[in-house]
Design a protein around this motif. Structure first.
Motif, PDB file in Angstrom:
ATOM      1  N   ALA A 109      50.112  99.109-121.199  1.00 24.61           N
ATOM      2  CA  ALA A 109      50.298  97.766-122.074  1.00 24.61           C
ATOM      3  C   ALA A 109      51.599  97.953-122.796  1.00 24.61           C
ATOM      4  O   ALA A 109      52.213  96.838-123.118  1.00 24.61           O
ATOM      5  N   GLU A 110      52.067  99.159-123.626  1.00 27.23           N
ATOM      6  CA  GLU A 110      53.287  99.032-124.411  1.00 27.23           C
ATOM      7  C   GLU A 110      54.271  98.717-123.485  1.00 27.23           C
ATOM      8  O   GLU A 110      55.179  98.072-124.014  1.00 27.23           O
ATOM      9  N   LEU A 111      54.486  99.524-122.475  1.00 26.96           N
ATOM     10  CA  LEU A 111      55.794  99.368-121.696  1.00 26.96           C
ATOM     11  C   LEU A 111      55.592  98.067-121.077  1.00 26.96           C
ATOM     12  O   LEU A 111      56.944  97.479-120.987  1.00 26.96           O
ATOM     13  N   GLU A 142      51.390  89.752-119.353  1.00 27.21           N
ATOM     14  CA  GLU A 142      50.331  89.807-118.390  1.00 27.21           C
ATOM     15  C   GLU A 142      50.661  90.023-117.088  1.00 27.21           C
ATOM     16  O   GLU A 142      49.996  90.475-116.245  1.00 27.21           O
ATOM     17  N   LEU A 143      51.891  89.358-116.476  1.00 29.16           N
ATOM     18  CA  LEU A 143      52.500  89.722-115.394  1.00 29.16           C
ATOM     19  C   LEU A 143      52.240  91.164-114.914  1.00 29.16           C
ATOM     20  O   LEU A 143      51.829  91.640-114.055  1.00 29.16           O
ATOM     21  N   TRP A 144      52.975  91.869-116.028  1.00 22.83           N
ATOM     22  CA  TRP A 144      53.109  93.315-115.502  1.00 22.83           C
ATOM     23  C   TRP A 144      51.529  94.173-115.662  1.00 22.83           C
ATOM     24  O   TRP A 144      51.322  95.085-114.883  1.00 22.83           O
ATOM     25  N   VAL A 145      50.920  93.679-116.654  1.00 27.02           N
ATOM     26  CA  VAL A 145      49.478  94.479-116.712  1.00 27.02           C
ATOM     27  C   VAL A 145      48.740  94.072-115.475  1.00 27.02           C
ATOM     28  O   VAL A 145      48.010  94.845-115.156  1.00 27.02           O
ATOM     29  N   ASN A 146      48.852  92.684-115.086  1.00 26.26           N
ATOM     30  CA  ASN A 146      47.775  92.192-113.787  1.00 26.26           C
ATOM     31  C   ASN A 146      48.425  93.015-112.702  1.00 26.26           C
ATOM     32  O   ASN A 146      47.402  93.552-112.065  1.00 26.26           O
ATOM     33  N   LEU A 147      49.729  93.204-112.583  1.00 26.09           N
ATOM     34  CA  LEU A 147      50.287  93.791-111.510  1.00 26.09           C
ATOM     35  C   LEU A 147      49.788  95.374-111.338  1.00 26.09           C
ATOM     36  O   LEU A 147      49.179  95.920-110.132  1.00 26.09           O
TER      37      LEU A 147
END
Length: 104
Positions: A55-57, A70-75
């Motif tokens: 999440a931090e990254l 959310e894009l990166w967390v969801n991927l």
């Protein structure tokens, strides 16, 4: 909205980051890592699927690329869930618990 084939392994978020954002914009891994405040080695590990996007990254990536967290967390979540399902194929729970009905 398109439905993803649940049998197809999702593209890892690091690969999407590298192919669709860094390469297309001519951004090196080192320059991107510097902008994020992480080591180039860590960023390389993310891109090559050896490290997760936590999440931090994801928050840092979103700020630098002007995307959503959310894009990166969801991927990453899609990849994690697919990997877990592959690992758990054939597993059956020893017991199933059903929640009690909640009074209204």
């Amino acid at each position: 909205m398109l439905k993803r084939d649940p049998n197809r392994k999702p593209t890892p978020p690091g690969e999407i980051l590298h192919e669709l954002y860094l390469k297309r914009s001519g951004i090196t891994i080192k320059a991107f890592a510097d902008a994020l405040g992480v080591t180039p080695k860590h960023m390389s590990n993310v891109i090559h699927g050896k490290a997760r996007i936590e999440a931090e990254l994801a928050t840092r990536i979103a700020a630098v690329l002007r995307t959503s967290v959310e894009l990166w967390v969801n991927l990453q979540s899609d990849t994690d869930i697919w990997n877990a399902r592959q690992k758990m194929k054939g597993w059956k729970p020893a017991r199933i618990f059903y929640p009690s009905p909640t009074p209204i």
